[in-house]
Design a protein around this motif. Structure first.
Motif, mmCIF file in Angstrom:
data_model
loop_
_atom_site.group_PDB
_atom_site.id
_atom_site.type_symbol
_atom_site.label_atom_id
_atom_site.label_comp_id
_atom_site.label_asym_id
_atom_site.label_seq_id
_atom_site.Cartn_x
_atom_site.Cartn_y
_atom_site.Cartn_z
ATOM 1 N N CYS A 26 -92.916 17.363 -2.485
ATOM 2 C CA CYS A 26 -93.279 15.951 -2.303
ATOM 3 C C CYS A 26 -93.127 15.553 -0.835
ATOM 4 C CB CYS A 26 -92.378 15.094 -3.189
ATOM 5 S SG CYS A 26 -92.468 13.332 -2.860
ATOM 6 N N HIS A 27 -94.226 15.131 -0.237
ATOM 7 C CA HIS A 27 -94.226 14.716 1.165
ATOM 8 C C HIS A 27 -93.322 13.494 1.383
ATOM 9 C CE1 HIS A 27 -95.682 13.927 5.183
ATOM 10 N NE2 HIS A 27 -95.994 12.702 4.821
ATOM 11 N N TYR A 28 -93.381 12.530 0.490
ATOM 12 C CA TYR A 28 -92.570 11.323 0.629
ATOM 13 C C TYR A 28 -91.084 11.633 0.468
ATOM 14 C CZ TYR A 28 -97.080 9.049 0.256
ATOM 15 O OH TYR A 28 -98.376 8.669 0.468
ATOM 16 N N CYS A 29 -90.782 12.594 -0.367
ATOM 17 C CA CYS A 29 -89.389 13.012 -0.535
ATOM 18 C C CYS A 29 -88.846 13.582 0.769
ATOM 19 C CB CYS A 29 -89.277 14.051 -1.646
ATOM 20 S SG CYS A 29 -89.784 13.455 -3.271
ATOM 21 N N LYS A 30 -89.642 14.409 1.411
ATOM 22 C CA LYS A 30 -89.226 14.987 2.694
ATOM 23 C C LYS A 30 -89.033 13.897 3.739
ATOM 24 C CE LYS A 30 -91.406 19.392 1.818
ATOM 25 N NZ LYS A 30 -92.490 20.307 2.132
ATOM 26 N N GLN A 31 -89.922 12.922 3.745
ATOM 27 C CA GLN A 31 -89.818 11.833 4.721
ATOM 28 C C GLN A 31 -88.533 11.029 4.547
ATOM 29 O OE1 GLN A 31 -93.512 9.638 4.172
ATOM 30 N NE2 GLN A 31 -94.197 10.328 6.188
ATOM 31 N N ILE A 32 -88.209 10.676 3.318
ATOM 32 C CA ILE A 32 -87.015 9.841 3.119
ATOM 33 C C ILE A 32 -85.744 10.625 3.447
ATOM 34 C CG2 ILE A 32 -86.674 10.258 0.637
ATOM 35 C CD1 ILE A 32 -86.054 7.217 0.449
ATOM 36 N N LYS A 33 -85.708 11.898 3.121
ATOM 37 C CA LYS A 33 -84.536 12.704 3.457
ATOM 38 C C LYS A 33 -84.389 12.824 4.973
ATOM 39 C CE LYS A 33 -85.695 16.122 0.749
ATOM 40 N NZ LYS A 33 -85.707 17.413 0.041
ATOM 41 N N GLU A 34 -85.487 13.023 5.679
ATOM 42 C CA GLU A 34 -85.441 13.093 7.141
ATOM 43 C C GLU A 34 -84.974 11.763 7.738
ATOM 44 O OE1 GLU A 34 -89.270 14.380 8.546
ATOM 45 O OE2 GLU A 34 -89.078 16.335 7.563
ATOM 46 N N GLU B 294 -83.122 18.227 -15.161
ATOM 47 C CA GLU B 294 -84.151 17.729 -16.078
ATOM 48 C C GLU B 294 -83.648 16.652 -17.031
ATOM 49 O OE1 GLU B 294 -86.301 20.842 -18.060
ATOM 50 O OE2 GLU B 294 -86.674 21.884 -16.174
ATOM 51 N N ASN B 295 -82.494 16.858 -17.625
ATOM 52 C CA ASN B 295 -81.977 15.863 -18.583
ATOM 53 C C ASN B 295 -81.678 14.537 -17.899
ATOM 54 O OD1 ASN B 295 -82.159 17.624 -20.750
ATOM 55 N ND2 ASN B 295 -80.070 18.367 -20.479
ATOM 56 N N GLU B 296 -81.044 14.612 -16.769
ATOM 57 C CA GLU B 296 -80.727 13.407 -15.999
ATOM 58 C C GLU B 296 -82.012 12.697 -15.561
ATOM 59 O OE1 GLU B 296 -78.071 12.374 -12.041
ATOM 60 O OE2 GLU B 296 -77.913 14.361 -12.966
ATOM 61 N N TRP B 297 -82.991 13.470 -15.080
ATOM 62 C CA TRP B 297 -84.260 12.903 -14.644
ATOM 63 C C TRP B 297 -84.999 12.252 -15.818
ATOM 64 C CZ3 TRP B 297 -86.491 10.665 -10.992
ATOM 65 C CH2 TRP B 297 -87.860 10.568 -10.887
ATOM 66 N N ARG B 298 -84.951 12.873 -16.980
ATOM 67 C CA ARG B 298 -85.584 12.307 -18.171
ATOM 68 C C ARG B 298 -84.961 10.954 -18.523
ATOM 69 N NH1 ARG B 298 -84.532 16.141 -21.504
ATOM 70 N NH2 ARG B 298 -86.160 17.469 -20.694
ATOM 71 N N GLU B 299 -83.650 10.848 -18.448
ATOM 72 C CA GLU B 299 -82.967 9.582 -18.715
ATOM 73 C C GLU B 299 -83.404 8.503 -17.721
ATOM 74 O OE1 GLU B 299 -78.731 10.056 -18.888
ATOM 75 O OE2 GLU B 299 -78.889 11.717 -20.321
ATOM 76 N N ILE B 300 -83.516 8.877 -16.464
ATOM 77 C CA ILE B 300 -83.925 7.921 -15.432
ATOM 78 C C ILE B 300 -85.358 7.451 -15.673
ATOM 79 C CG2 ILE B 300 -84.448 7.671 -12.972
ATOM 80 C CD1 ILE B 300 -82.034 9.640 -12.536
ATOM 81 N N THR B 301 -86.252 8.382 -15.952
ATOM 82 C CA THR B 301 -87.643 7.987 -16.180
ATOM 83 C C THR B 301 -87.787 7.150 -17.440
ATOM 84 O OG1 THR B 301 -88.165 10.090 -17.261
ATOM 85 C CG2 THR B 301 -88.611 9.915 -14.898
ATOM 86 N N ASN B 302 -86.964 7.404 -18.438
ATOM 87 C CA ASN B 302 -86.982 6.550 -19.633
ATOM 88 C C ASN B 302 -86.492 5.145 -19.307
ATOM 89 O OD1 ASN B 302 -88.002 8.495 -21.377
ATOM 90 N ND2 ASN B 302 -85.971 9.207 -21.985
ATOM 91 N N LEU B 303 -85.522 5.058 -18.447
ATOM 92 C CA LEU B 303 -84.974 3.762 -18.057
ATOM 93 C C LEU B 303 -85.936 2.981 -17.162
ATOM 94 C CD1 LEU B 303 -82.483 1.851 -17.946
ATOM 95 C CD2 LEU B 303 -81.754 3.144 -15.946
ATOM 96 N N THR B 304 -86.537 3.648 -16.195
ATOM 97 C CA THR B 304 -87.404 2.966 -15.225
ATOM 98 C C THR B 304 -88.864 2.899 -15.670
ATOM 99 O OG1 THR B 304 -87.871 5.006 -14.008
ATOM 100 C CG2 THR B 304 -85.946 3.690 -13.286
ATOM 101 N N ASN B 305 -89.234 3.737 -16.613
ATOM 102 C CA ASN B 305 -90.633 3.863 -17.054
ATOM 103 C C ASN B 305 -91.558 4.281 -15.913
ATOM 104 O OD1 ASN B 305 -90.291 3.204 -19.813
ATOM 105 N ND2 ASN B 305 -90.118 1.052 -19.232
ATOM 106 N N MET B 306 -90.998 4.942 -14.922
ATOM 107 C CA MET B 306 -91.789 5.353 -13.759
ATOM 108 C C MET B 306 -91.299 6.727 -13.275
ATOM 109 S SD MET B 306 -93.737 2.530 -12.647
ATOM 110 C CE MET B 306 -93.974 2.903 -10.959
ATOM 111 N N PRO B 307 -91.978 7.799 -13.626
ATOM 112 C CA PRO B 307 -91.566 9.122 -13.154
ATOM 113 C C PRO B 307 -92.055 9.372 -11.724
ATOM 114 C CG PRO B 307 -93.437 9.338 -14.599
ATOM 115 C CD PRO B 307 -93.078 7.872 -14.570
ATOM 116 N N VAL B 308 -91.467 8.651 -10.782
ATOM 117 C CA VAL B 308 -91.918 8.673 -9.395
ATOM 118 C C VAL B 308 -90.825 9.275 -8.509
ATOM 119 C CG1 VAL B 308 -92.610 7.198 -7.469
ATOM 120 C CG2 VAL B 308 -93.274 6.587 -9.783
ATOM 121 N N THR B 309 -91.256 10.150 -7.617
ATOM 122 C CA THR B 309 -90.322 10.644 -6.608
ATOM 123 C C THR B 309 -90.861 10.260 -5.239
ATOM 124 O OG1 THR B 309 -91.427 12.790 -6.544
ATOM 125 C CG2 THR B 309 -89.483 12.600 -7.955
#
Length: 64
Positions: free
Chosen positions: A12-20, A38-53
């Protein structure tokens, strides 16, 4: 101070940008690659309804 957690994908290009950006500003963070948490990420996406990185977690809030 609570730690910042960033959920990212390896290609993910945006992921690299924010880390930098955080590194340039000397902001400490924990990076969690979604496929390795994966399990933690699934919980987050269920909570936010947005699987965005990148997704940033700080002080009980998710920022997409």
């Amino acid at each position: 101070m609570e730690k910042i957690t960033i959920y990212t994908n390896e290609n993910c290009h945006y992921c690299k940008q924010i880390k930098e950006f955080f590194k340039e500003k000397n902001i400490e963070f924990t990076n969690k690659i979604t496929k390795d948490h994966e399990n933690e990420w699934r919980e987050i996406t269920n909570l936010t309804n947005m699987p965005v990185t990148p997704t940033v977690y700080y002080e009980d809030n998710y920022f997409l």
